[in-house]
Design a protein around this motif. Structure first.
Motif, short mmCIF file in Angstrom:
data_model
loop_
_atom_site.label_atom_id
_atom_site.label_comp_id
_atom_site.label_asym_id
_atom_site.label_seq_id
_atom_site.Cartn_x
_atom_site.Cartn_y
_atom_site.Cartn_z
N ASN A 2 -6.97 4.56 2.89
CA ASN A 2 -5.95 5.46 3.15
C ASN A 2 -5.54 6.57 2.20
N GLU A 3 -6.01 7.58 2.44
CA GLU A 3 -5.69 8.73 1.28
C GLU A 3 -4.28 8.88 1.08
N GLY A 4 -3.45 8.57 2.19
CA GLY A 4 -2.07 9.02 2.06
C GLY A 4 -1.39 8.11 0.93
N ILE A 5 -2.00 6.55 0.91
CA ILE A 5 -1.26 5.90 0.25
C ILE A 5 -2.16 5.88 -1.46
N SER A 6 -3.23 6.26 -1.40
CA SER A 6 -3.98 6.30 -2.81
C SER A 6 -3.13 6.89 -3.96
N ASN A 7 -2.47 8.16 -3.82
CA ASN A 7 -1.96 8.58 -4.95
C ASN A 7 -0.54 7.93 -5.44
N SER A 8 0.02 7.04 -4.56
CA SER A 8 1.18 6.37 -4.99
C SER A 8 0.96 4.79 -5.00
N LEU A 9 -0.45 4.45 -5.18
CA LEU A 9 -0.94 3.18 -5.30
C LEU A 9 -0.24 2.40 -6.59
N ASN A 10 -0.31 3.35 -7.82
CA ASN A 10 0.06 2.88 -9.20
C ASN A 10 1.48 2.62 -9.01
N ALA A 11 2.20 3.44 -8.46
CA ALA A 11 3.55 3.27 -8.01
C ALA A 11 4.14 2.09 -7.36
N LEU A 12 3.23 1.87 -6.40
CA LEU A 12 3.33 0.47 -5.55
C LEU A 12 3.29 -0.55 -6.25
N MET A 13 2.37 -0.62 -7.15
CA MET A 13 1.91 -1.65 -7.89
C MET A 13 3.02 -2.12 -8.96
N GLN A 14 3.59 -1.14 -9.45
CA GLN A 14 4.61 -1.13 -10.49
C GLN A 14 5.96 -1.79 -9.77
N ASP A 15 6.12 -1.09 -8.65
CA ASP A 15 7.36 -1.43 -7.94
C ASP A 15 7.29 -3.21 -7.52
N ASN A 16 6.30 -3.57 -7.31
CA ASN A 16 5.79 -5.03 -7.01
C ASN A 16 5.12 -5.75 -8.23
N SER A 17 5.51 -5.27 -9.31
CA SER A 17 4.76 -5.98 -10.53
C SER A 17 4.86 -7.51 -10.69
N TYR A 18 6.33 -7.83 -10.12
CA TYR A 18 6.40 -9.20 -10.46
C TYR A 18 5.66 -10.31 -9.51
N GLU A 19 5.29 -9.74 -8.09
CA GLU A 19 4.52 -10.52 -7.22
C GLU A 19 3.17 -10.21 -7.66
N LEU A 20 2.54 -9.16 -8.07
CA LEU A 20 1.34 -8.83 -8.79
C LEU A 20 0.96 -9.69 -9.70
N PHE A 21 2.00 -9.99 -10.80
CA PHE A 21 1.44 -10.75 -11.98
C PHE A 21 1.60 -12.06 -11.45
N LYS A 22 2.26 -12.53 -10.48
CA LYS A 22 2.05 -14.18 -10.19
C LYS A 22 0.78 -14.22 -9.40
N GLU A 23 0.15 -13.25 -8.59
CA GLU A 23 -1.02 -13.59 -8.10
C GLU A 23 -2.20 -13.36 -9.04
N LEU A 24 -2.11 -12.63 -10.19
CA LEU A 24 -2.95 -12.51 -11.32
C LEU A 24 -2.87 -13.42 -12.50
N LYS A 25 -1.61 -14.17 -12.54
CA LYS A 25 -1.48 -14.85 -13.67
C LYS A 25 -2.48 -15.78 -14.16
N VAL A 26 -3.11 -16.56 -13.31
CA VAL A 26 -4.30 -17.64 -13.84
C VAL A 26 -5.53 -16.97 -14.24
N PRO A 27 -6.07 -15.68 -13.59
CA PRO A 27 -7.13 -14.87 -14.09
C PRO A 27 -6.89 -14.11 -15.40
N ILE A 28 -5.55 -13.65 -15.64
CA ILE A 28 -5.33 -13.04 -16.66
C ILE A 28 -5.03 -14.06 -18.00
N GLU A 29 -4.43 -15.38 -17.55
CA GLU A 29 -4.53 -16.54 -18.70
C GLU A 29 -5.95 -17.09 -18.93
N ASN A 30 -6.84 -16.93 -18.09
CA ASN A 30 -8.27 -17.09 -18.36
C ASN A 30 -8.75 -16.23 -19.18
N ALA A 31 -8.64 -14.84 -19.05
CA ALA A 31 -8.89 -13.74 -19.81
C ALA A 31 -8.52 -13.90 -21.35
#
Length: 246
Positions: free
Chosen positions: A193-222
Motif C-alpha cells: 500500500n503506497e499510501g502507507i509506505s511513507n509513514s510506516l517508520n512513523a507508525l512503527m515509532q508510534d507503536n514502538s512499545y508493542e513492536l519491541f514486545k514482539e521483537l524482544k526475544v529475537p533481539i535478546e538472541n541477537a
C-alpha cells in the motif's frame, strides 16, 4: 642436544604462555564487588580493545552480520539481516551486579547485570515479512535506538584441558533485555500500500512499545550472540585460573 631442547622449551613457553595484561585489574575468585567494578572499568576504558587480553574493540563494536527472526504468527513476522553492523553506547554501560565466578567453573554461576542510558545499532539491512500485519520488504539503512536499557547476562561455560591447564571457553550466553523506549528506522522500506509506505517508520515509532514486545526475544538472541563473541576472546585465550588472582 641439550641446547636444542632448551631452545624448544623456551619457544614453547613463549608461544603457549600468555601474560595477563597489567592494564586490567584482577580479582579473587568470587569477589563480586571487585569483579563488578573491574568489568565497568574495562568496558569504559578499553573501548578500542586490548590485544593482550584478546578483547575486541567495544565502542564502536563492529560485526559483519546480525540476524533478527520472528515467527509467522506474530503481528511482527520478519526476516531481518543486518550487514556491516555498528553498535555504539557500550562504553557507557555500568555493571551493577555480579554473581558467581567461583573457583570451580562448572559449579559456579556466571551472571552479570548492567544498565546504560542508550544503545544504538545501525547497518545495512535486508528485510521481508510483516510489520504490524502489513506486508513489507526493504533494502537500505537501518537504525535501532534503545533508551534506558537494562541487561541481564547469564554465561554458560564449558571446560577443556590444554597443556595441563583448565580453560573455560564460552558455550552459550543468555541475555534478558529491557528498554523504556525503542526507536526503529529503515530507509527504502516498501509496503504494498503506497499510501502507507511513507509513514510506516512513523507508525512503527508510534507503536514502538508493542513492536519491541514482539521483537524482544529475537533481539535478546541477537544481543546474546554479540556478548558471546566479545567474551570468547579472553575466556578462550587464558586458562580460567589465570583470569583471577592466586
Amino acid at each position: 642436544m641439550f641446547n636444542q631442547i632448551l631452545v624448544f622449551v623456551i619457544l614453547f613457553v613463549g608461544v603457549y604462555s600468555f601474560k595477563f595484561p597489567a592494564s586490567i585489574q584482577q580479582c579473587k575468585f568470587g569477589d563480586t564487588d571487585c569483579l563488578r567494578d573491574v568489568m565497568t572499568n574495562v568496558i569504559q576504558t578499553q573501548t578500542s580493545g586490548n590485544e593482550e587480553f584478546a578483547l575486541m574493540p567495544l565502542d564502536p563494536l563492529k560485526l559483519d552480520k546480525l540476524s533478527i527472526l520472528q515467527n509467522q504468527n506474530s503481528p511482527v513476522s520478519i526476516r531481518l539481516s543486518l550487514f556491516n553492523v555498528t553498535l555504539t553506547g557500550i562504553k557507557d554501560i555500568v555493571i551493577t551486579k555480579v554473581v558467581g565466578f567461583e573457583e570451580i567453573p562448572m559449579k559456579s554461576k556466571f551472571e552479570v547485570t548492567g544498565k546504560t542510558k542508550r544503545l544504538t545499532i545501525f547497518g545495512k539491512y535486508i528485510l521481508s515479512g510483516k510489520i504490524l500485519f502489513l506486508p513489507v520488504t526493504g533494502n537500505g539503512n537501518a537504525n535501532f535506538t534503545f533508551e534506558n536499557v537494562n541487561i541481564d547476562i547469564k554465561v554458560i561455560p564449558q571446560t577443556e584441558m590444554r597443556d595441563g591447564k583448565e580453560y573455560a571457553p564460552i558455550k552459550n550466553v543468555i541475555v534478558k533485555f529491557s528498554t523504556t523506549k525503542f526507536t526503529p528506522h529503515f530507509t527504502n522500506l516498501l509496503v504494498k500500500n503506497e499510501g502507507i509506505s511513507n509513514s510506516l517508520n512513523a507508525l512503527m515509532q508510534d507503536n514502538s512499545y508493542e513492536l519491541f514486545k514482539e521483537l524482544k526475544v529475537p533481539i535478546e538472541n541477537a544481543v546474546s550472540e554479540v556478548v558471546r563473541t566479545v567474551l570468547s576472546g579472553p575466556f578462550g585465550k587464558f586458562a580460567y585460573r589465570d583470569l583471577f588472582l592466586p
